[in-house]
Write an enzyme that holds these catalytic residues in place. Structure first.
Site, mmCIF file in Angstrom:
data_model
loop_
_atom_site.group_PDB
_atom_site.id
_atom_site.type_symbol
_atom_site.label_atom_id
_atom_site.label_comp_id
_atom_site.label_asym_id
_atom_site.label_seq_id
_atom_site.Cartn_x
_atom_site.Cartn_y
_atom_site.Cartn_z
ATOM 1 N N GLY A 499 -12.554 11.646 -6.687
ATOM 2 C CA GLY A 499 -11.614 11.639 -5.448
ATOM 3 C C GLY A 499 -10.234 11.409 -6.163
ATOM 4 N N GLY A 502 -3.568 8.631 -2.842
ATOM 5 C CA GLY A 502 -1.773 7.737 -2.677
ATOM 6 C C GLY A 502 -2.374 6.336 -3.845
ATOM 7 N N ASP A 616 -5.447 2.232 7.848
ATOM 8 C CA ASP A 616 -5.846 3.530 7.413
ATOM 9 C C ASP A 616 -7.070 4.112 7.427
ATOM 10 O OD1 ASP A 616 -4.563 6.104 6.007
ATOM 11 O OD2 ASP A 616 -4.733 4.771 3.880
#
Length: 833
Positions: A499, A502, A616
C-alpha cells in the site's frame, strides 16, 4: 566601463519607462535586465535591457565571448546576441531588498564561430537551488522563469558547464523584485485536505501560466512582466468549453487580489461550460498539462464572476486530478458580495509518479436552484524544489558545483588533501555519533510509550486481540533497529509493497521469529511527517482494542520514521469493494465489517476521559484480518477531542476529500460527529461499491455521498447498490442500514447520531438480515436513530448470561466485546473500560 552605481541608475531609468503606463504597477527595488552578449542597450516592450559590457563588473568568467547572429528566423531582438560562458561563470547581483525575486533566463541556440550552442550542456544554480541541470536546448527559443526568496544582500547566479569539453550560454537574463503578497507562505494541500506552510522557503519554477478564454498577454501588458498563454492547447474537449470576455466587469476590491496578482485581461476573460452543446450539462471542462513526476506543484486558480447578472447565481465544483478541491464555490460570497471581484486559490499537490496534471471545473450537484455552469479565468502551475533543493532532476548544488575536467597536479594534490581531511573528519564524526547513540540508548531506557497501566507487563494475548505480550520493562524491544527493518522487508523490496499513503509506503514484512508485520516507512518528502509519526505512536500505545490495528513497534534510526503494525492478511476494505480482482463480499460480511469498524470508532470516542477523533475515517483505513474482522488504522491525523466544558476543537482542516465533514470544512471546528459523517460515507461506499469521488462520471454521480443521498431521500437506494448484492438483502435490513447512513450525513453535527447509536442500528440491521425476531415491534419500523433501548442506556444492567469469567477476560481487552443481549453485544458503558 560603467560602475555599479551607473548600472543601477540606468536600471532605475528603465524601470520608470516600463512603469509609465501602469499607475498601479509594482515598482521593483531590484530590477536587473541584461542583454547578454550585446554592446548596446535594447528596449523590449517598454523595458530597457542594458548592454552586456555595462554589466561586466557583476560577471566573473574565464573568457569574455560575445556571440551574435543575423538570422532572419529570430523574432525577438534579445535572441540575436548571447554570452558564451566557457567555464564556471558567476553573475553576482547586489540585492537592495531581500525577498522573493524573479529570475528569468532567455535561451536561443545558434552557431557562432566554433560554438554551436545547440551542443552546449550546462547547469544553472541560484543561491542554494539548482535551476537547471545538464540543460541542453537543441532548437527554438525558450524562457525559463523562476522565483527565489533571496535572504542575503546578494544573489549569485552560477553557470557551470557539464564537463571540460562543454560550455554554457545565455541570451538575456532578468533579476527583478517580486511583491511580497504575490507568494504567501501558506496554501492548501489536496491529499489530504489541510494547510501547507513553508512556501517562502521554496524555489518555484513557472511551468504554465494560462489565460483561460483569452489571448496571449505579453510582458508589456502585465505589471510584473509576465507572459500568459491561451488555454486552447490544454483543453481536453474543446466542444465542452466556451470562451467569454467582459473586462469592463472586473472590479478590484480592497483586501482582494490586485492587478499584480493578475491583470484585468486575465480576470476579464474566462472559460465556461458550453451548455448549448450539451443540454443536460452533465460534464466537466478539463485541462491537461504535462509535468515532471517526482515534484510537488503549487497550483493557483484565478476566478472572477464575469458571467452572472446578480449575486448567488453561480455555484460550481473544482477538481485537481481526482481530488475535489472546492465544492459549491460561490464567488460572490468569497469577495464581499461583489460581482466581478477577482479571487484566487492556492493548492499544493503531493508527490506523484504521473506526468500528467488535470484541472477540471463542473457545476454543483447539490444546488439545483440555479442553472448549471462553471468558470475558470486563469491558472498558474509552479514546480516546487525537491528535498535536494533542485528544480531539475535529482541534482544538488554540490553535484553541479564542479564540472568534470582533466587532471592536473593541483587537482591531484587537492584530492589527496581532501581524502586525508575526510578520513580525520570521519573518525571524529564516528566518535561523536557513538557518544550520542549511547546517550540516546540510556534515554530510551526510561521512555515507556507502550505502558498501559503502570504495571510490569500487560497481556494482549486474549482471544479478542490476537496480540502479544508487551513488557514495559523492555521497551527497547519495540524500538526496532533499522537493520532489522531492512531484513524484515528484504531491504524494502518494491515487490513487497502492499500500500501507499500520504505518510509513505507500506511493506509486508517478516520478523526473525516468523511474525508477519506491516511496515510503514515515512517518505521524507511527504507532507505528513514527525507530528503524524508521534501521534500514531502516542495514540496506539495508549489504546488497545480488537477493532483497532495494533502497533508492534517503531524505528527512528538514520532519520527514518518507520511504524510496525500487526499484519492484516486481507488488506483494505476499499480493495474488497472495487478496483481489484478480489471476490465480492457478501452482505453479511459487509455488515460485520461495518459493525467492527463502528466498535473501534465508538471505543476511540468513549474509551478515555476525552474523546479521540480519528479525522481520516475512510475505507482505505479499515483493514481486514485473515477472518475478515475489521480494524481501524492510520491514526496520524487523530486529535484529542474537546474538554468537558467545550463543544468542539478549533483546528486546521485535515482529512480526505469525499469523506470530509462539510461543517468541519466550513467552520474548522472538529467534533466526534466529524468521524460520524465520514463513516456515513463509508456506509454508502460499502453498499454501492464505487469510489467516493469519480470526476469521470456524469456530474450528478461524481460525489457518492450526494448521489446516494439523492436516491435515499426518494426511497429508491436499491437502484444504485452493488449489482452483486441484488436480491440478496432483506428489505428491512437495507432500510435500516440506509437510514443509518443518511442520519450520519446530516448537514449539522448536532443532528447526527453518536457512534454508539450507529453501532446499535448496524447490529439491528444484521439481525434483520439473519432472521426475523419474533414479537419484536421494531421489525417493520424505521426505528429512528437515537431511540436506544433501556438495555443500552442503563449502565447497571448486565444480563445474567454474562458470567464473571467473561467479565474478567474482557477487562484485559475491552468490555465492549461482551455479549450483553441477543441483539446488541457491544454497548456497555465506556466507564467499564
Amino acid at each position: 566601463m560603467m560602475g555599479i552605481g551607473e548600472i543601477r541608475l540606468l536600471i532605475w531609468v528603465s524601470s520608470i519607462l516600463y512603469l509609465a503606463g501602469f499607475s498601479l504597477g509594482f515598482n521593483p527595488v531590484d530590477n536587473y535586465l541584461i542583454n547578454c552578449g550585446s554592446p548596446s542597450n535594447l528596449s523590449v516592450g517598454g523595458r530597457v535591457f542594458v548592454a552586456d559590457n555595462s554589466a561586466s563588473q557583476i560577471l566573473s568568467t574565464p573568457k569574455n565571448i560575445f556571440a551574435s547572429t543575423n538570422s532572419n528566423s529570430i523574432d525577438l531582438p534579445l535572441y540575436q546576441t548571447a554570452r558564451i560562458l566557457d567555464g564556471i561563470s558567476q553573475y553576482t547581483f547586489p540585492i537592495s531588498k531581500p525577498g522573493r525575486h524573479w529570475i528569468r533566463l532567455y535561451f536561443f541556440p545558434f552557431v557562432y564561430t566554433n560554438y554551436n550552442m545547440s551542443m552546449a550542456n550546462f547547469s544553472v544554480s541560484a543561491q542554494d537551488f539548482v535551476l537547471l541541470s545538464n540543460f541542453q536546448l537543441q532548437k527554438d527559443s525558450m524562457v525559463k522563469e523562476y522565483s527565489v526568496n533571496i535572504t542575503s544582500n546578494k544573489l549569485v547566479l552560477s553557470f557551470t558547464p557539464s564537463d571540460s569539453s562543454s560550455f554554457a550560454f545565455v541570451n538575456a537574463l532578468e533579476v527583478v523584485s517580486v511583491p511580497d503578497e504575490i507568494i504567501t507562505d501558506d496554501a492548501q494541500t489536496i491529499n489530504p485536505l489541510g494547510g501547507y506552510q513553508g512556501l517562502w522557503k521554496q524555489a518555484l519554477e513557472t511551468v504554465f501560466r494560462v489565460n483561460m478564454g483569452g489571448p496571449t498577454i505579453s510582458p508589456s501588458n502585465d505589471t510584473l512582466g509576465r507572459t500568459w498563454v491561451p488555454d486552447q492547447d490544454f483543453l481536453l474537449n474543446k466542444n465542452l468549453a466556451k470562451s467569454v470576455s467582459n473586462i469592463a466587469a472586473v472590479t478590484y476590491v480592497s483586501g482582494g487580489p490586485t492587478p499584480d496578482i493578475a491583470p484585468p485581461s486575465v480576470y476579464g476573460t474566462a472559460v465556461e461550460m458550453n451548455s448549448a452543446n450539451v443540454p443536460n450539462s452533465n460534464f466537466n471542462v478539463t485541462w491537461n498539462f504535462d509535468v515532471n513526476p517526482g515534484f510537488q506543484y503549487l497550483i493557483r486558480l484565478h476566478f472572477c464572476d464575469i458571467v452572472s447578472s446578480s449575486l448567488n447565481q453561480l455555484y460550481f465544483n473544482v477538481y485537481i486530478n481526482t481530488w475535489s478541491v472546492a465544492l459549491n464555490l460561490d464567488l460572490s460570497i468569497q469577495q464581499i458580495n461583489t460581482l466581478g471581484a477577482p479571487y484566487y486559490m492556492d493548492f499544493v499537490t503531493g508527490l506523484s509518479d504521473s506526468s500528467k496534471l488535470r484541472v477540471s471545473i463542473g457545476p454543483s450537484i447539490t444546488i439545483t436552484s440555479v442553472s448549471p455552469n462553471a468558470i475558470l479565468n486563469g491558472l498558474e502551475v509552479m514546480k516546487m524544489n525537491n528535498s535536494r533543493g533542485s528544480l531539475d532532476g535529482v541534482a544538488s548544488i554540490t553535484l553541479i558545483s564542479q564540472p568534470s575536467s582533466k587532471k592536473s597536479v593541483g587537482v591531484i594534490v587537492g584530492v589527496v588533501l581532501g581524502v586525508f581531511i575526510a578520513v580525520v573528519l570521519a573518525v571524529v564524526l564516528f566518535l561523536i555519533c557513538r557518544r550520542r547513540q549511547m546517550a540516546r540508548h540510556q534515554h530510551l531506557k526510561t521512555w515507556a510509550p507502550f505502558s498501559m497501566n503502570g504495571g510490569n507487563s500487560l497481556s494482549m494475548g486474549s482471544k479478542y486481540s490476537y496480540g502479544t505480550t508487551i513488557n514495559t520493562a523492555s521497551n527497547l524491544g519495540y524500538r526496532f533497529p533499522f537493520a532489522a527493518m531492512q531484513d524484515a522487508t528484504n531491504n524494502f523490496e518494491e515487490s513487497w509493497v502492499v500500500g501507499v499513503g500520504g505518510f509513505g509506503k507500506v511493506y509486508k514484512g517478516v520478523l526473525k521469529d516468523g511474525t508477519k508485520v506491516a511496515v510503514k516507512r515515512g517518505n521524507p518528502q511527504s507532507q505528513q511527517g514527525l507530528a503524524e509519526f508521534r501521534t500514531e505512536i502516542e495514540m496506539l500505545s495508549h489504546f488497545r482494542h480488537r477493532h483497532l490495528v495494533s502497533l508492534i513497534g517503531y524505528c527512528d534510526e538514520r532519520n527514518e520514521m518507520i511504524l510496525v503494525y500487526e499484519y492484516m492478511e486481507n488488506g483494505t476494505l476499499k480493495n474488497h469493494l472495487y478496483g481489484s480482482e478480489l471476490p465480492s463480499l457478501s452482505w453479511k460480511e459487509r455488515l460485520d465489517i461495518c459493525i467492527g469498524s463502528a466498535r473501534g470508532l465508538h471505543y476511540l470516542h468513549t474509551g478515555s476521559t476525552k474523546a479521540i477523533i480519528h479525522r481520516d475515517v475512510k475505507s482505505a483505513n479499515i483493514l481486514l484480518d485473515e477472518n475478515l474482522m475489521a480494524k481501524v488504522a492510520d491514526f496520524g491525523l487523530s486529535k484529542t477531542g474537546p474538554e468537558i466544558d467545550q463543544t468542539h476543537v478549533s483546528t486546521a482542516v485535515k482529512g480526505s476529500f469525499g469523506y470530509l465533514d462539510p461543517e468541519y470544512y466550513r467552520r474548522q471546528q472538529l467534533t466526534e460527529k466529524s468521524d460520524v459523517y465520514s463513516f456515513g460515507v463509508v456506509l454508502f461506499e460499502v453498499i454501492c461499491a464505487r469510489p467516493v469521488i469519480n470526476p469521470s462520471l456524469p456530474r450528478e454521480m461524481v460525489n457518492l455521498a450526494e448521489w446516494a443521498m439523492k436516491w435515499q431521500k426518494i426511497g429508491q437506494l436499491e437502484n444504485i447498490i452493488d449489482p452483486n448484492l441484488a436480491g440478496k438483502i432483506r428489505p428491512d435490513s437495507l432500510r435500516k442500514f440506509a437510514e443509518t447512513a443518511e442520519k450520519c450525513l446530516a448537514d449539522y453535527g448536532v443532528d447526527r447520531p453518536s457512534m454508539g447509536d450507529v453501532l446499535w442500528n448496524l447490529e439491528y440491521a444484521l439481525q434483520l438480515q439473519e432472521a426475523v425476531i419474533q414479537d419484536d415491534p421494531e421489525v417493520n419500523s424505521t426505528n429512528q436513530i437515537g431511540e436506544l433501548s433501556p438495555l443500552v442506556n442503563n449502565a447497571d444492567y448486565v444480563e445474567t448470561s454474562v458470567t464473571a469469567a467473561q467479565l474478567e477476560m474482557s477487562s484485559l481487552d475491552d468490555l465492549s466485546a461482551v455479549s450483553v443481549s441477543r441483539v446488541f453485544s457491544q454497548l456497555v458503558k465506556a466507564e467499564g473500560r
